[in-house]
Scaffold this motif. Structure first.
Motif, PDB file in Angstrom:
ATOM      1  N   ILE A  53      54.171  29.786   8.219  1.00 38.69           N
ATOM      2  CA  ILE A  53      52.795  29.627   8.672  1.00 38.69           C
ATOM      3  C   ILE A  53      52.344  28.175   8.520  1.00 38.69           C
ATOM      4  O   ILE A  53      51.649  27.636   9.375  1.00 38.69           O
ATOM      5  CB  ILE A  53      51.857  30.590   7.913  1.00 38.69           C
ATOM      6  CG1 ILE A  53      52.154  32.026   8.325  1.00 38.69           C
ATOM      7  CG2 ILE A  53      50.400  30.264   8.180  1.00 38.69           C
ATOM      8  CD1 ILE A  53      51.421  33.054   7.506  1.00 38.69           C
ATOM      9  N   LEU A  54      52.770  27.526   7.420  1.00 34.43           N
ATOM     10  CA  LEU A  54      52.423  26.116   7.233  1.00 34.43           C
ATOM     11  C   LEU A  54      53.007  25.250   8.346  1.00 34.43           C
ATOM     12  O   LEU A  54      52.346  24.336   8.850  1.00 34.43           O
ATOM     13  CB  LEU A  54      52.929  25.617   5.870  1.00 34.43           C
ATOM     14  CG  LEU A  54      52.132  26.060   4.658  1.00 34.43           C
ATOM     15  CD1 LEU A  54      52.870  25.703   3.384  1.00 34.43           C
ATOM     16  CD2 LEU A  54      50.767  25.427   4.672  1.00 34.43           C
ATOM     17  N   GLY A  55      54.238  25.555   8.745  1.00 36.88           N
ATOM     18  CA  GLY A  55      54.859  24.806   9.824  1.00 36.88           C
ATOM     19  C   GLY A  55      54.159  25.019  11.154  1.00 36.88           C
ATOM     20  O   GLY A  55      53.947  24.074  11.930  1.00 36.88           O
ATOM     21  N   LYS A  56      53.775  26.257  11.428  1.00 39.42           N
ATOM     22  CA  LYS A  56      53.058  26.551  12.675  1.00 39.42           C
ATOM     23  C   LYS A  56      51.720  25.828  12.716  1.00 39.42           C
ATOM     24  O   LYS A  56      51.336  25.247  13.732  1.00 39.42           O
ATOM     25  CB  LYS A  56      52.818  28.055  12.814  1.00 39.42           C
ATOM     26  CG  LYS A  56      54.040  28.843  13.174  1.00 39.42           C
ATOM     27  CD  LYS A  56      53.688  30.317  13.309  1.00 39.42           C
ATOM     28  CE  LYS A  56      54.896  31.163  13.583  1.00 39.42           C
ATOM     29  NZ  LYS A  56      54.565  32.585  13.716  1.00 39.42           N
ATOM     30  N   ARG A  57      51.010  25.852  11.587  1.00 32.64           N
ATOM     31  CA  ARG A  57      49.710  25.187  11.554  1.00 32.64           C
ATOM     32  C   ARG A  57      49.868  23.676  11.703  1.00 32.64           C
ATOM     33  O   ARG A  57      49.088  23.025  12.397  1.00 32.64           O
ATOM     34  CB  ARG A  57      48.974  25.506  10.258  1.00 32.64           C
ATOM     35  CG  ARG A  57      47.544  24.954  10.263  1.00 32.64           C
ATOM     36  CD  ARG A  57      46.833  25.245   9.015  1.00 32.64           C
ATOM     37  NE  ARG A  57      47.378  24.426   7.948  1.00 32.64           N
ATOM     38  CZ  ARG A  57      46.764  24.195   6.807  1.00 32.64           C
ATOM     39  NH1 ARG A  57      45.610  24.760   6.562  1.00 32.64           N
ATOM     40  NH2 ARG A  57      47.309  23.442   5.892  1.00 32.64           N
TER      41      ARG A  57
END
Length: 75
Positions: A53-57
């Motif tokens: 999720i951190l990478g997507k954000r």
């Protein structure tokens, strides 16, 4: 103060596919997962999900900074 008013504007929008709403959604998920991981330190599945999720954000914020610098500054 500005951040709270911006969040209320995004949540009132019905455009849930917008980049701003997706970043806001990922941010709330990140906060929820970090509080979960403080209690359950060995939950490696949740750690992996948090990293994804951190990478997507991060990718969405990079896209937003390139396309619309004015909207990016709010985050």
């Amino acid at each position: 103060m500005v951040k709270n008013s911006f969040i209320s504007v995004i949540s009132q929008k019905e455009n849930r596919g917008s980049v701003e709403f997706q970043v806001f959604s990922f941010t709330t998920k990140i906060k929820r997962l970090t509080s979960h991981l403080e209690l359950h330190k060995k939950d490696f599945s949740s750690q992996r999900g948090l990293r994804k999720i951190l990478g997507k954000r991060q990718r969405l914020l990079a896209y937003l900074s390139k396309k619309n610098r004015g909207r990016y500054i709010f985050f």
